[in-house]
Design an enzyme around this catalytic site. Sequence first.
Site, PDB file in Angstrom:
ATOM      1  N   ASP A 362       0.926  -1.226  -0.091  1.00 45.75           N
ATOM      2  CA  ASP A 362       0.042  -0.037  -0.048  1.00 45.75           C
ATOM      3  C   ASP A 362       1.056   1.142   0.029  1.00 45.75           C
ATOM      4  OD1 ASP A 362      -2.284   1.689   0.066  1.00 45.75           O
ATOM      5  OD2 ASP A 362      -2.482   1.404   2.532  1.00 45.75           O
ATOM      6  N   GLU A 365       2.704   4.845  -4.159  1.00 47.59           N
ATOM      7  CA  GLU A 365       2.437   5.873  -5.283  1.00 47.59           C
ATOM      8  C   GLU A 365       3.974   6.416  -5.261  1.00 47.59           C
ATOM      9  OE1 GLU A 365       0.114   5.529  -2.786  1.00 47.59           O
ATOM     10  OE2 GLU A 365      -1.114   4.305  -4.210  1.00 47.59           O
ATOM     11  N   ASP A 440      -8.867   3.876  -2.109  1.00 46.71           N
ATOM     12  CA  ASP A 440      -9.883   4.308  -0.978  1.00 46.71           C
ATOM     13  C   ASP A 440     -11.291   5.192  -1.530  1.00 46.71           C
ATOM     14  OD1 ASP A 440      -7.768   3.540   0.657  1.00 46.71           O
ATOM     15  OD2 ASP A 440      -7.122   5.657   1.176  1.00 46.71           O
TER      16      ASP A 440
END
Length: 756
Positions: A362, A365, A440
């Site tokens: 997670d 990015e 999300d």
Amino acid sequence: MYCDLDIQLPSNFENDFSYAITEHARSGYNHLEINEDKEKYQIITQKLICHIYKANLKVKLYDAVDNTLINEDELGFHWEESYEYGGNIVKMSKTSHDGESYYGLGDKPVHLNLKGKRFENWVTDSYAYGKSTDPIYKTIPFFTGLHHGKSYGIFFDNTFRSFFDFAQERKKVTSFWAQGGEMNYYFIYGPKMSDVVANYTDLTGKPHQLPPLWALGYHQCKWSYYPESKVKEVTAKFRELKIPCDAIYLDIDYMDGFRCFTWNKEYFPDPKKMVKELSDDGFKTVVIIDPGIKIDMDYAVFKEGLENDYFCKRADGPHMKGKVWPGECYFPDFTKPKVREWWSGLFKELIEEIGVKGVWNDMNEPAVMEVPNKTFPNDVRHDYDNNPCSHRKAHNIYGMQMARATYQGLKKFAYPKRPFVITRAAYSGTQRYTSSWTGDNVASWEHLWIANVQAQRMAMSGFSFVGSDIGGFAEQPEGELFARWIQLGVFHPFCRVHSSGDHGEQEPWTFGDEITDIVRKFIELRYQLLPYLYTSFWHYLNDGTPMLKSLVLYDQEDIQTHYRTDEFVFGDKILVCPIIEANAKGRRMYIPKGTWYNYWNDKIFKGGKEIWVDADIDSLPIFVKEGSILPKYPVQQYVGEKKIDEIVLETYYKLGNEVSTLYDDAHDGYDYTKGRYSLRTFKLVGKKDELIIQQHKSGKFITEYKTFKLKLHGLPFKVSKIQIDNEEILFEKVKVNGDNTLIIDKDFTELHIIGD
Ligand code: GLC
């Protein structure tokens, strides 16, 4: 057929290196003929004729069979000044044809048809994004164009911040550009869109191996289940209520102060024991691992990274420091082979010792908190596999390289079992290593629509193993929304409920008995369809066939499909249309051409039109293509719970022919790569008074199941005789006129069901 239009001139071109292109696609080509006249070069492949004009480098591409123009440059390749950041952008502009539609681009949360819109690609942490948020988590700079019944694809393999304009700024022009790098794009010709997608998937890589079958089961997640007693309470409840579930997730709170590769010993005093007990009860434990490594000299992972110079640095020398869950962190440079090697080694204890079965990457990015751009500054340096560059170039592939390193660790330490990884950030090609989810989202009806579009769009962008946070990550759904989301989610290749937990519970039993029963019913349906889903994964892995097919991908010739978003084909035989509104008792939907059976009542519909379909809260519009043979398992609480001696074959009569397949293997491990798989092809031939099924078998795997139970749907005649491999059999034995079922040996070659 694809053709790399990276035009080489003897000047300062970059080293031709790509993270997206898979190894086997890097060399070799099919038939290629090159001619030259005064005006142009002509390149002829089996499918395409490409003209490159000498005066201006403009390109025109024609179908080699009928010479129709498929694609042509408008201004073509050029540099343009960027008003936003100064400097030049590298740009391509193409003519947009009348009636041309555009699809693809990964996780964009908008209408499937991209025409008239402009997009940006810059991998971004996007908490509670909405329909108009762009960019979000993934960068997949690949689209397909479709006009006059023919489809082509363009993959712009440029990792800098890039943009696509699909006839938005100028009606007749489609363009794409990037804030750096080269005009390196691939043109892929169909004319079938499904071939374009398959070829793009071949170019950027199919998953390196099948997932373990359990990974296609139902997964339960929350931020966070802790301590151990809470985890056990949740898993016990699944078994008590008989809701199938294969995986349980531990979010960041399992760690010691959010330090990756550590455990909070207060919450989880004996992780190995807990993981073993969960495993004995059929649950595979999946844990989260983020890229941020806490700055802490007493923390071994940090010390090792620091001593070996594994962390990213700013252009002027200091380390890249950023705040994430653990506070101030440094970040491994996953674009350096040595760092990936180190990172993969860190999984030894988690996987080999403790017995964790999957890892969830997670915040890759990479996400950085409390800074306006939510990520690294542009000047951060990266190795880029020995092609040193700044973050401007490496940003979009950072998460992909993290997932790759994680995958390598799991592959090594889970051996001889198969690895399971899930990532949030991705670039083209990431599908080789991992599954993914859409980040999300929010518990709203709009997000249910978005989840449907995103999963379809990812599948047509080469990345099928994807699902959404079922029920919504932020906020809490009403029971009705949760049930409707589960009904869609069980038809996504990756199926997981996840929520932020700060708005209440989101387990299947949270919303009262009625909803619990509906949720159970649909998760059970997924478990029954596991052999069908596994077979469709096998097709994806072998042929690059997307596991979900938007209607346009299913039937591009029918222009009705070009603007549809809600309906999709799951695998290649089941049509699904989610209910995405509150209080619905059904909905209108488009049935593609052909003849379809309503899954629930066997009513037959002729497609090519919109119809109303009843679907109260406990139902969902599902149709089966006539002639299909759908394999089904009995319901299990988890994969491998039961010994499966029989597979049900739901057989839908058709006047005509249809082919179905059934793939099977050991459901884990690599024996299948050595020929130990079982592939069965069923050819169904329906006549007025006879139904013939021919079976063709290949592979060396001896399946656990011994018999097939055929369930016949829509047979238009009364059965008078049955022959299996030329021998007549008694029907008292096969009960064919009782409940329309027939039990036969799995190795039959030809079955004749003959009417009066
Ligand atoms: C991010 C993830 C979410 C996770 C949370 C805590 O928001 O997208 O899935 O639960 O971080 O780790």
